[in-house]
Design an enzyme around this catalytic site. Structure first.
Site, PDB file in Angstrom:
ATOM      1  N   HIS A  17       0.844  -1.200   0.000  1.00 19.16           N
ATOM      2  CA  HIS A  17       0.000   0.000   0.000  1.00 19.16           C
ATOM      3  C   HIS A  17       0.880   1.251   0.000  1.00 19.16           C
ATOM      4  CE1 HIS A  17      -3.088  -2.629   2.297  1.00 19.16           C
ATOM      5  NE2 HIS A  17      -3.604  -2.409   1.113  1.00 19.16           N
ATOM      6  N   LYS A  41     -17.023  -7.240   4.528  1.00 20.34           N
ATOM      7  CA  LYS A  41     -15.701  -7.688   4.976  1.00 20.34           C
ATOM      8  C   LYS A  41     -15.581  -7.523   6.473  1.00 20.34           C
ATOM      9  CE  LYS A  41     -11.930  -7.248   1.657  1.00 20.34           C
ATOM     10  NZ  LYS A  41     -10.837  -6.395   1.189  1.00 20.34           N
ATOM     11  N   ARG A  90      -1.523  -5.822  -8.600  1.00 21.23           N
ATOM     12  CA  ARG A  90      -0.518  -6.874  -8.437  1.00 21.23           C
ATOM     13  C   ARG A  90      -0.613  -7.781  -9.666  1.00 21.23           C
ATOM     14  NH1 ARG A  90      -2.595  -7.624  -2.472  1.00 21.23           N
ATOM     15  NH2 ARG A  90      -4.359  -6.801  -3.645  1.00 21.23           N
ATOM     16  N   SER A 128      -2.553  -7.676   2.885  1.00 25.93           N
ATOM     17  CA  SER A 128      -2.861  -7.616   4.317  1.00 25.93           C
ATOM     18  C   SER A 128      -3.163  -9.018   4.840  1.00 25.93           C
ATOM     19  CB  SER A 128      -4.073  -6.711   4.561  1.00 25.93           C
ATOM     20  OG  SER A 128      -3.815  -5.406   4.114  1.00 25.93           O
TER      21      SER A 128
END
Ligand code: ADP
Length: 164
Positions: A17, A41, A90, A128
């Site tokens: 990040h 989430k 990514r 994460s």
């Protein structure tokens, strides 16, 4: 004045990040890192904790602010005026979801565009979730998270281990 909006969960903020935020801050006059409150989430850290960790990690960067939102991202952007959404990409796995989100957002608000930064080679695999997984087994995460938040993340896992 152009504003970059970097939305995400940041549960917790990682060096991946940071790579995206630092690059955005180098281009835009103002960069807002937004902790999005996603009802689907469940997060390990509270919104306040995540915001504080981002603040501590970005203190050295010019023009970076931290906010939170429970709105639809395009509505949040509309409130901010001339803003561009900045996301990190990514490997190929991010592409489909990010492409879908960017198109949906542009459909809902044609004034809001999305810019992507290709993740740096050294951060391609970082997420994460990976950090939480490694940390839950007592693994070393010191090279994965900003040094300013390492203690907070470790403390959270120590206390959850103590609680069994
Ligand atoms: P979300 O739940 O919205 O995906 P995340 O906190 O997982 O939120 O990610 C926020 C943004 O940071 C996304 O654009 C994501 O692609 C990007 N990102 C996450 N990890 C990395 C990384 N290692 N390198 C580059 N960008 C990353």
């Amino acid at each position: 004045m152009k504003t970059a909006i970097c939305p995400g969960s940041f549960d917790p903020i990682t060096n991946g990040h940071m790579d995206v935020i630092e690059r955005a801050a180098g281009i835009f006059d103002r960069t807002i890192v937004v902790v999005m409150q996603n009802r689907r989430k469940s997060c390990l850290f509270s919104v306040e904790e995540r915001m504080n960790m981002i603040r501590a990690s970005t203190k050295h960067l010019y023009g970076v602010e931290v906010e939170t939102s429970d709105k639809l991202l395009v509505d949040y952007c509309r409130d901010k005026g001339r803003a561009v959404i900045v996301r990190g990409l990514r490997a190929v796995s991010d592409f489909e979801h990010e492409f879908q989100m960017a198109l949906a957002n542009r459909h809902m608000n044609p004034e809001v565009d999305t810019m992507f930064f290709a993740a740096s080679e050294s951060h391609q695999y970082l997420s994460s979730s990976l950090i939480k997984e490694i940390s839950s087994y007592g693994g070393d995460i010191s090279t994965f998270v900003p040094p300013q938040i390492l203690r907070d993340v470790l403390r959270r896992f120590e206390s959850s281990t103590l609680q069994g």
